[in-house]
Each structure stands twice: as C-alpha cells, then as structure tokens.
Write a protein that holds these residues in place. Structure first.
Motif, short mmCIF file in Angstrom:
data_model
loop_
_atom_site.label_atom_id
_atom_site.label_comp_id
_atom_site.label_asym_id
_atom_site.label_seq_id
_atom_site.Cartn_x
_atom_site.Cartn_y
_atom_site.Cartn_z
N MET A 186 42.46 -79.83 -44.07
CA MET A 186 43.25 -81.03 -43.80
C MET A 186 43.55 -81.80 -45.08
N ILE A 187 42.54 -81.96 -45.94
CA ILE A 187 42.72 -82.70 -47.19
C ILE A 187 43.74 -81.99 -48.08
N ILE A 188 43.59 -80.67 -48.21
CA ILE A 188 44.53 -79.90 -49.04
C ILE A 188 45.94 -79.99 -48.48
N ALA A 189 46.06 -79.91 -47.15
CA ALA A 189 47.38 -79.97 -46.52
C ALA A 189 48.05 -81.31 -46.77
N ILE A 190 47.30 -82.39 -46.63
CA ILE A 190 47.86 -83.73 -46.88
C ILE A 190 48.31 -83.86 -48.33
N LEU A 191 47.45 -83.44 -49.26
CA LEU A 191 47.77 -83.58 -50.68
C LEU A 191 48.98 -82.75 -51.06
N VAL A 192 49.02 -81.51 -50.59
CA VAL A 192 50.15 -80.63 -50.91
C VAL A 192 51.44 -81.21 -50.33
N SER A 193 51.40 -81.67 -49.09
CA SER A 193 52.57 -82.25 -48.45
C SER A 193 53.09 -83.44 -49.23
N GLY A 203 55.74 -87.28 -47.12
CA GLY A 203 54.64 -86.32 -47.09
C GLY A 203 53.70 -86.56 -45.92
N LEU A 204 53.36 -87.83 -45.71
CA LEU A 204 52.49 -88.17 -44.57
C LEU A 204 53.21 -87.89 -43.25
N GLY A 205 54.49 -88.24 -43.20
CA GLY A 205 55.27 -87.97 -41.98
C GLY A 205 55.34 -86.49 -41.69
N GLY A 206 55.51 -85.67 -42.75
CA GLY A 206 55.54 -84.23 -42.57
C GLY A 206 54.22 -83.68 -42.06
N PHE A 207 53.12 -84.20 -42.59
CA PHE A 207 51.79 -83.76 -42.14
C PHE A 207 51.59 -84.07 -40.66
N SER A 227 56.15 -76.82 -43.08
CA SER A 227 55.86 -75.41 -43.30
C SER A 227 54.56 -75.22 -44.09
N LEU A 228 54.42 -75.99 -45.16
CA LEU A 228 53.24 -75.87 -46.01
C LEU A 228 51.98 -76.29 -45.26
N VAL A 229 52.07 -77.38 -44.50
CA VAL A 229 50.91 -77.85 -43.75
C VAL A 229 50.49 -76.82 -42.70
N CYS A 230 51.47 -76.29 -41.97
CA CYS A 230 51.15 -75.29 -40.94
C CYS A 230 50.57 -74.03 -41.57
N MET A 231 51.08 -73.65 -42.74
CA MET A 231 50.57 -72.46 -43.42
C MET A 231 49.13 -72.66 -43.88
N ILE A 232 48.85 -73.83 -44.44
CA ILE A 232 47.50 -74.11 -44.95
C ILE A 232 46.49 -74.23 -43.82
N MET A 233 46.91 -74.82 -42.71
CA MET A 233 45.99 -75.05 -41.59
C MET A 233 46.18 -74.01 -40.48
N SER A 234 46.47 -72.78 -40.90
CA SER A 234 46.72 -71.71 -39.94
C SER A 234 45.48 -70.83 -39.78
N GLN A 235 45.47 -70.02 -38.72
CA GLN A 235 44.41 -69.03 -38.50
C GLN A 235 44.84 -67.66 -38.99
N LYS A 236 46.07 -67.57 -39.52
CA LYS A 236 46.61 -66.29 -39.97
C LYS A 236 46.77 -66.27 -41.49
N ILE A 237 46.95 -65.07 -42.03
CA ILE A 237 47.25 -64.90 -43.45
C ILE A 237 48.75 -64.64 -43.57
#
Length: 554
Positions: free
Chosen positions: A332-339, A461-465, A296-306
């Motif tokens: 991508m970097i932020i998404a990986i780290l957050v995940s 986290g990596l698997g989730g990303f 969820s977090l990765v998709c939200m961070i790397m989304s085209q929507k708000i």
C-alpha cells in the motif's frame, strides 16, 4: 456625520456626543503605544523587509534581528499593561453596547418611517404623472382636424409616451436612491459600534460580533437579482433532481446518498487539484490520462499476479514485475508513493513550462497528457487490465466506500486550510487575480505556480490510488474524460476561469452535483448518450452565468 436630510437621529450618535468614548481610546492608545502597538508595527516592518528584494540579505538580517530585540521589549510592556488594558476594554465595550442599543433603536424607527414616507410619495407622484400623461395625450389627440396633420400628431404622441416612460423611470430611480441612502445611514450607524469596539479591542472582535457583522453585512448587500444570478444554476439543478425523485421516489434514500458520496469521494481529489489551476486562470487536460497511469500502477503493485511490461526492443520477452511477495502495508505504501510521484512528475513538467515560459496550461497539460498516455500504452498495451487484490481493495475502501468518504473529507479540510489560512493560499489568489501585480508586490509567481501544479499532482496521485481501490481494476485507458468532469465540477461550483475567484467548497459541491446528476440519470434509465447532453447544457449554463457576473462587475 451623515447628511442631516437623511436621518436626524444620527446626530445623537454616542460616539460623537459622548466624550468618554474618545477618552477610552486615548487611554488605551497610551497603554499600547510602547507595547502591543509597537510590537505589531515591528512585525509588519519585518514582513516588509522579508519581501523587499532591494536590500541585501546581510543588511536585511541585521534589521530584522534589531526589530526582534525591540519586539521582545514591547512584549514585556504588553504583559505589564495587560490587566489595565483588560479592565479598560471591558468598561469601554460595556458602555458602548449599552448606549448604542438605545441609539440604534431610534435610528431604526426613523429609518422605517422615512422609507414609508418615500414609498407613499412615490406612489402619489406616479399617480400624478399618469394623470398628466393622460391629459397631454388627450390634448394631442384633440389636435386632429383633418388627414393632413395625422402624422405630426402620431409623432407628438410617441414623443409624449417616451417622455412619460422616462419620467416614470426617473421617479423610480429617485425613490430607490433615497431608500438606499436611508439603508446606508442605518448600516453606518451599526458600523459605528462595530468599528469602535474593534478599535477598543485592538482591531479584534468577539465571535458574536463577527457573526452579527456577517449577518448584517449580508442583509445590507443582499439583492434578489444578484442572488438569482449567482445561484440560478443551482435552482435549475434542484428542479432537475426533484423531477428525478418524482420519476423514481426510491432515489431519495440513505443508500442512494451514500452511494453518491462514495462515487464523489475519489472525484473530489481531481476537482480540488484542477481547482487550483483554474484559480490562476488555467486548466488541466492531463487528469484523465494520469488517472489511468496511477490506477494501472496501483493495481499492478497491489496485485496477486505477476505482470510483465512490453519489450523495449525486439527479441526481449519483457520485464516481469513481481510484487506478490509484498504484504499489505508495504504494498500500500509503495503504491501510494508511486502513484503520487508519477502524477507529480508530469504536473511538475507542465508547471515548469507554464511558469517559466508563460505557456498556457491548456498547451502544457495537453502535452503531458499525450506523453503520459503514450508511455503507459507503450509499456502496458500487451496487458488489457491489471487486477488488484480484492481483499486489500475492500479493506482500504471499507463498506459502502465509507473509508474513501472519510479520506476525501480529510483532504477537503487540508486543502481548505491551505487555501484560506496560509500565505501560499493568499499568494494563489493574488497570482490568479493579477500575476503582474503579485510579482511587483514581492510574490514569487514562478514558485507559486509550481506549487499549485505540484499540489495538483499530489491530489491526482491520491485520487488515482483511491479510485484503484474503488474499482479494483485498471488500465491506461481508465479515467478517460475525468478531466472534463473535474473542470465542469469546478465551473458549476463557482470557480471562475477569469482567475482569482473561487472556493474549495465550490469544487466539492460541484463534484457532488455532477456525480449526483450522473447517478440520477442512470437510475432513471436515461440513455447514456443523452447524459452527455444534460452535462453539456449545465456546463454551458454555468460558464454563461459566470460570464454574466463578470460583465456585470465591469
């Protein structure tokens, strides 16, 4: 010297009869005494000092420093004697291999003849025993003269049959024991050379010698019954796959194999993570919910929507999360780290309570599962699903998920290295085998346990990303049931719930098997509900076989 009644040819062992062999060892010992041997002894002493908790740090550092000075001097002596040692080693190894070859040839011939004689004798003894039993039964039957002694005759006949079976089993056991002695003697004849060459090379072996030892040791210890017990589940699964291919021949194609590997690529991260916990006789029930959180977090961070989070109190409209201004690499970097950070946070909490308060991972991970899912639903329940930027997702996963397969292969290599080539990996097996014994030997069980949980969090986290990039959409409910597939994959792969037993390759193979199982069942249009039945049977069979292996060892 082996028992002379086993193999006479053992008395001709060159390692016992040729004085040159002992002379080579004595000369090498003198050359290494103040060099390599001293260097090794001092390094071992330093290792023991580092693990010793009874010595104060200052005194320990002084002793280690003094040893390091002696190690430096020993290295100089080793370097000075290197040429002489190399020459002597070459001569000793060459003579050893040459004389052993002739000697071992005689051992093999005699062993073969002895085994044939034992088998012939066993066959004849069995025939003689059967003849004796037939005669005794006939004699007993002849005692029947009227109805009054029928019961006593039946009793005698039954006793004779029992005695016959007992003697027959005794003959078989004696035969197997005698053959086993011959095989032991033959293997010991090989081990003479292996041990001597290792001593000459200062407990080292060439690649060819190491491979030969593995082959001979496997052949020596191989037993059909044990092999079938260890691999029965794989034979059953293989038969199942062949049946599926028979039903749908197109299933066995490059496209299908790539598809299975692509689906396995993200799941293998979860299997590798929970494998470490199972290795210390634990488990992890939080994988599925952590997958939902990270995806969820990765998709939200790397989304085209708000997107906006739920309001934390009434009267608020929610906090909008605007990541649309980020370019591909920063997002991508932020998404990986957050995940990774989110997963590590929850696995660390579970690890702390497991290591500190001796709580079972079943309870601690069940707790973190509920907490993580509750928080994600509280924050994200107003948003049914987060959609990732599809172009970015395709760029990361590559065509046919090829990039995900490569990333998974890299992770497998790294985890294999950690498990098999590092101190931490050795400590994992030690803690899994016996935590109390590991603690007594100086291993910090708390930090090893924490390390395993943190490593699992990183892998989740990596698997989730990567799972987010594979499906490109996620919600807190994504990944429900992932923990069961990951645990089942490890069990099928031979990682024992008893602790201390398992390999990285087992977790990987188990993951591929389970993914292929689901793929085959779906491809053959088997009802989704029946797929759970197949999985349940395989899990039960795998655990049953693991229990049988454990009971057999006891």
């Amino acid at each position: 010297m082996a028992d002379e009644n086993v193999l006479k040819s053992l008395e001709e062992s060159p390692y016992q009869t040729n004085p040159n062999f002992q002379k080579y060892l004595d000369d090498l010992k003198k050359l290494r005494e103040d060099g390599a041997a001293k260097e090794r002894a001092l390094k071992n002493e330093n290792q023991d000092l580092r693990l010793n908790k009874q010595i104060e740090k200052k005194e320990k550092d002084e002793l280690i420093a003094a040893n390091n000075d002696q190690i430096s001097s020993a290295k100089k002596i080793t370097a000075a004697n290197k040429s002489d040692v190399h020459s002597l080693v070459s001569v000793a190894i060459s003579e050893s291999n040459a004389q052993w070859k002739e000697y071992y040839g005689k051992v093999c011939i005699e062993a073969k003849e002895k085994i044939e004689d034992i088998k012939k004798k066993y066959t004849q003894d069995k025939i003689d025993l059967e003849i004796q039993n037939t005669r005794k039964l006939a004699t007993i039957q002849g005692l029947v003269d009227d109805k009054t002694n029928i019961d006593s005759v039946k009793t005698e006949r039954k006793a004779q049959n029992v005695a016959y079976k007992s003697k027959k089993l005794e003959l078989k056991n004696n035969k197997n024991e005698e053959i086993s002695k011959i095989k032991d003697a033959k293997f010991n004849a090989y081990m003479e050379k292996y041990g001597y060459n290792g001593a000459v090379r200062f407990e080292k072996h060439s690649i060819i010698e190491s491979l030969e030892f593995k082959y001979r040791h496997y052949a020596y210890t191989f037993k059909v019954g044990d092999y079938l017990l260890r691999n029965a589940i794989y034979f059953v699964i293989l038969i199942f796959f062949l049946a599926c291919v028979g039903m749908a021949p197109t299933l066995f194609s490059i496209k299908s194999i790539v598809s299975i590997l692509g689906q396995s690529s993200t799941k293998v991260f979860y299997s590798l993570g929970v494998a470490g916990l199972i290795l210390i006789a634990g488990t992890d029930l939080s994988i599925g919910r952590l997958t939902g959180a990270s995806v969820s977090l990765v998709c939200m961070i790397m989304s085209q929507k708000i997107y906006a989070l739920n309001s934390l109190s009434e009267g608020q409209d929610g906090l909008p999360i605007d990541m649309t201004n980020l370019s591909f690499i920063p997002a991508m970097i932020i998404a990986i780290l957050v995940s990774i950070l989110v997963c590590v946070l929850f696995t660390s909490i579970a690890g702390f309570f497991t290591a500190k308060f001796k709580m079972h991972p079943f309870i601690t991970t069940l707790s973190t599962q509920l907490v993580s899912f509750g928080l994600m639903m509280f924050l994200f329940s107003a948003t049914p699903a987060f959609n990732m930027n599809m172009d970015w997702a395709k760029q990361i996963r590559g065509g046919n998920n090829i990039n995900l397969i490569i990333f998974a292969a890299i992770a497998i290599v790294i985890i294999w290295f950690i498990w098999n080539k590092t101190k931490f990996g050795k400590y994992m097996y030690a803690v899994g085998g016996n935590a109390e014994a590991a603690s007594v030997s100086g291993i910090n069980v708390f930090w090893v346990t924490m390390g395993i949980f943190i490593m699992a969090g990183v892998l989740y986290g990596l698997g989730g990303f990567f799972e987010a990039t594979r499906i490109a959409v996620g919600s807190p409910s994504t990944g429900s049931g992932t923990e069961l597939d990951a645990i089942a994959a490890c069990v099928v792969g031979g990682i024992s719930f008893s602790g201390g037993v398992g390999k990285v390759s087992g977790a990987v193979v188990g993951t591929i098997i389970f993914t292929a199982l689901t793929y085959c069942l779906t491809y053959c249009k088997i009802d989704v509900n029946l797929q759970f039945v197949f999985k349940g049977i395989i899990i039960m069979a795998a655990v049953c076989l693991d229990s049988l292996k454990f009971l057999k060892k006891k």
